[in-house]
Design an enzyme around this catalytic site. Structure first.
Site, PDB file in Angstrom:
ATOM      1  N   SER A 142       0.800  -1.262   0.064  1.00  0.00           N
ATOM      2  CA  SER A 142       0.062  -0.030   0.039  1.00  0.00           C
ATOM      3  C   SER A 142       0.757   1.260  -0.101  1.00  0.00           C
ATOM      4  CB  SER A 142      -0.903  -0.131   1.151  1.00  0.00           C
ATOM      5  OG  SER A 142      -1.665   1.283   1.335  1.00  0.00           O
ATOM      6  N   TYR A 155      -1.906  -0.474  10.379  1.00  0.00           N
ATOM      7  CA  TYR A 155      -2.161  -0.747   9.293  1.00  0.00           C
ATOM      8  C   TYR A 155      -0.581  -0.423   8.507  1.00  0.00           C
ATOM      9  CZ  TYR A 155      -3.979  -1.132   4.359  1.00  0.00           C
ATOM     10  OH  TYR A 155      -4.124  -1.264   3.122  1.00  0.00           O
ATOM     11  N   LYS A 159       2.125  -2.648   6.701  1.00  0.00           N
ATOM     12  CA  LYS A 159       2.471  -2.399   5.228  1.00  0.00           C
ATOM     13  C   LYS A 159       3.969  -2.215   5.132  1.00  0.00           C
ATOM     14  CE  LYS A 159      -1.466  -3.671   3.501  1.00  0.00           C
ATOM     15  NZ  LYS A 159      -1.701  -4.715   2.382  1.00  0.00           N
TER      16      LYS A 159
HETATM   17  P1  NAD Z   1     -11.336  -6.219   1.450  1.00  0.00           P
HETATM   18  O1  NAD Z   1     -11.680  -6.001   2.775  1.00  0.00           O
HETATM   19  O2  NAD Z   1     -12.338  -5.888   0.244  1.00  0.00           O
HETATM   20  O3  NAD Z   1     -10.459  -7.498   1.085  1.00  0.00           O
HETATM   21  C1  NAD Z   1      -9.568  -8.019   2.000  1.00  0.00           C
HETATM   22  C2  NAD Z   1      -9.800  -9.628   1.832  1.00  0.00           C
HETATM   23  O4  NAD Z   1      -8.787 -10.250   2.786  1.00  0.00           O
HETATM   24  C3  NAD Z   1     -11.065 -10.181   2.013  1.00  0.00           C
HETATM   25  O5  NAD Z   1     -11.393 -11.218   1.168  1.00  0.00           O
HETATM   26  C4  NAD Z   1     -10.847 -10.851   3.534  1.00  0.00           C
HETATM   27  O6  NAD Z   1     -11.858 -11.855   3.629  1.00  0.00           O
HETATM   28  C5  NAD Z   1      -9.568 -11.295   3.477  1.00  0.00           C
HETATM   29  N1  NAD Z   1      -8.973 -11.529   4.814  1.00  0.00           N
HETATM   30  C6  NAD Z   1      -8.948 -10.770   5.981  1.00  0.00           C
HETATM   31  N2  NAD Z   1      -8.480 -11.386   6.775  1.00  0.00           N
HETATM   32  C7  NAD Z   1      -8.102 -12.533   6.405  1.00  0.00           C
HETATM   33  C8  NAD Z   1      -7.669 -13.628   7.108  1.00  0.00           C
HETATM   34  N3  NAD Z   1      -7.127 -13.718   8.347  1.00  0.00           N
HETATM   35  N4  NAD Z   1      -7.337 -14.832   6.584  1.00  0.00           N
HETATM   36  C9  NAD Z   1      -7.578 -14.833   5.088  1.00  0.00           C
HETATM   37  N5  NAD Z   1      -8.224 -13.813   4.433  1.00  0.00           N
HETATM   38  C10 NAD Z   1      -8.364 -12.666   5.082  1.00  0.00           C
HETATM   39  O7  NAD Z   1     -10.200  -5.036   0.891  1.00  0.00           O
HETATM   40  P2  NAD Z   1      -9.193  -4.785  -0.272  1.00  0.00           P
HETATM   41  O8  NAD Z   1      -9.131  -3.189  -0.317  1.00  0.00           O
HETATM   42  O9  NAD Z   1      -9.660  -5.548  -1.491  1.00  0.00           O
HETATM   43  O10 NAD Z   1      -7.623  -5.107   0.179  1.00  0.00           O
HETATM   44  C11 NAD Z   1      -7.125  -6.005  -0.582  1.00  0.00           C
HETATM   45  C12 NAD Z   1      -5.801  -5.642  -0.445  1.00  0.00           C
HETATM   46  O11 NAD Z   1      -5.537  -4.434  -0.899  1.00  0.00           O
HETATM   47  C13 NAD Z   1      -5.342  -5.764   1.043  1.00  0.00           C
HETATM   48  O12 NAD Z   1      -3.920  -6.141   1.114  1.00  0.00           O
HETATM   49  C14 NAD Z   1      -5.136  -4.077   1.407  1.00  0.00           C
HETATM   50  O13 NAD Z   1      -4.256  -3.659   2.504  1.00  0.00           O
HETATM   51  C15 NAD Z   1      -4.704  -3.502   0.117  1.00  0.00           C
HETATM   52  N6  NAD Z   1      -4.723  -2.055  -0.245  1.00  0.00           N
HETATM   53  C16 NAD Z   1      -6.018  -1.612  -0.194  1.00  0.00           C
HETATM   54  C17 NAD Z   1      -6.227  -0.403  -0.713  1.00  0.00           C
HETATM   55  C18 NAD Z   1      -7.674   0.175  -0.958  1.00  0.00           C
HETATM   56  O14 NAD Z   1      -7.810   1.423  -0.762  1.00  0.00           O
HETATM   57  N7  NAD Z   1      -8.627  -0.549  -0.982  1.00  0.00           N
HETATM   58  C19 NAD Z   1      -5.307   0.649  -0.911  1.00  0.00           C
HETATM   59  C20 NAD Z   1      -4.115   0.015  -0.452  1.00  0.00           C
HETATM   60  C21 NAD Z   1      -3.670  -1.387  -0.307  1.00  0.00           C
HETATM   61  C1  RM4 Z   2      -4.735   2.043   1.880  1.00  0.00           C
HETATM   62  C2  RM4 Z   2      -4.787   3.331   1.883  1.00  0.00           C
HETATM   63  C3  RM4 Z   2      -6.207   3.820   1.553  1.00  0.00           C
HETATM   64  C4  RM4 Z   2      -7.306   3.194   2.348  1.00  0.00           C
HETATM   65  C5  RM4 Z   2      -6.977   1.763   2.479  1.00  0.00           C
HETATM   66  C6  RM4 Z   2      -7.614   0.868   3.320  1.00  0.00           C
HETATM   67  O1  RM4 Z   2      -3.293   1.465   2.258  1.00  0.00           O
HETATM   68  O2  RM4 Z   2      -4.587   3.953   3.223  1.00  0.00           O
HETATM   69  O3  RM4 Z   2      -6.466   5.189   1.685  1.00  0.00           O
HETATM   70  O4  RM4 Z   2      -8.401   3.376   1.888  1.00  0.00           O
HETATM   71  O5  RM4 Z   2      -5.651   1.483   2.725  1.00  0.00           O
END
Ligand code: NAD
Ligand code: RM4
Length: 252
Positions: A142, A155, A159
């Protein structure tokens, strides 16, 4: 079909960014294990991949538990004999001001986000090394690895740890021909942040700060993941690729 017949694992593949990655890997010809938490289902995504003519299974696993991770990896090897690609994606972000984060919450975030990536990477890398597979390990990190957040101290720390885990693994696994790279998304609207983005001010902040003028969608992250999963990135390892619409280039 850049990943034809490759075997890929996507953790947290049932929804959000992981879902988009699993579908894209399937469309590129990979056989995909959609890893989901107990209580959720990866069957919908696995079914969509199969409907498109691909191969996919859903496997449940809590990535924070070593025994479950090993069982998940064993299941994939039992199904397809090998593993070529691991996408570490499962993570949690329970937004909370620094002063209010309870110890148990800190621990859970570090266990899922950082230990989970370590456990999955180690278990998969052991298979790759034993079989001589020149595999691809990818972390969905992230921009929060590089920038702090008022409600994301746990978080952000997890990361930032992932980024150095990836670089360290790149050193250890490079001699086996295994590459380890990370994609660092900016704000992408998913279940993880839907409540935050429901606030029009938060929404406007993220879209206006992005030179490309919008918040991300899960599909924005899939191309960079395919790049790191394919031979196009053959000489990349330990790389951290920001994919954020330009947000982190903009200090305003
Ligand atoms: P999301 O909450 O939709 O997806 C997260 C997934 O991880 C879900 O399917 C959940 O069931 C699974 N999960 C959580 N805990 C778990 C565990 N203990 N064991 C197995 N599975 C587990 O969120 P997302 O935005 O799709 O996140 C996906 C990735 O992207 C994450 O690593 C998140 O940190 C990263 N990310 C998201 C954003 C954003 O803005 N959405 C930004 C940067 C990074
Ligand atoms: C990302 C970033 C985004 C937030 C998600 C959950 O890493 O911080 O802004 O929406 O995490």
């Amino acid at each position: 079909m850049r990943l034809k017949d490759k075997v890929a694992i996507v953790t947290g593949g049932s929804r959000g960014i992981g879902r988009a990655i699993a579908l894209r890997l399937g469309a590129e010809g990979a056989r995909v294990a959609v890893v989901h938490q107990r209580g959720t289902s990866g069957e919908e995504v696995a079914g969509l991949i199969r409907q498109g003519g691909g191969a996919a299974i859903a496997v449940h696993c809590d990535v924070a538990h070593g025994l479950q991770v090993q069982a998940m990896v064993d299941r994939v090897v039992a199904e397809w004999g090998t593993i070529d690609i691991l996408v570490n994606n499962a993570a949690i972000c329970p937004f909370k001001p620094f002063l209010d984060i309870p110890e148990a919450m800190w621990q859970e975030v570090l266990d899922v986000n950082l230990k989970g990536y370590f456990l999955c990477s180690q278990a998969v890398a052991r298979v790759m090394v034993a079989q001589g597979v020149k595999g691809r390990i990818i972390a969905v990190s992230s921009i929060s690895a590089e920038f702090g957040g008022s409600q994301q101290a746990h978080y952000c720390a997890s990361k930032a740890g992932i980024n150095l885990l990836i670089k360290s693994m790149a050193i250890s696994l490079g001699p086996y021909g295994i590459t380890c790279n990370a994609v660092l998304p900016g704000t992408v609207e998913t279940d993880i942040n839907r409540d935050q983005l429901a606030d029009p001010e938060v929404r406007a902040y993220w879209s206006q700060r992005a030179p490309l003028g919008r918040i991300g969608v899960p599909e924005d992250i899939t191309g960079p993941v395919v790049f790191f999963a394919s031979d196009d990135s053959a000489w990349c390892t330990g790389s951290l690729l920001i994919v954020d619409g330009g947000v982190s280039a903009n200090l305003q």
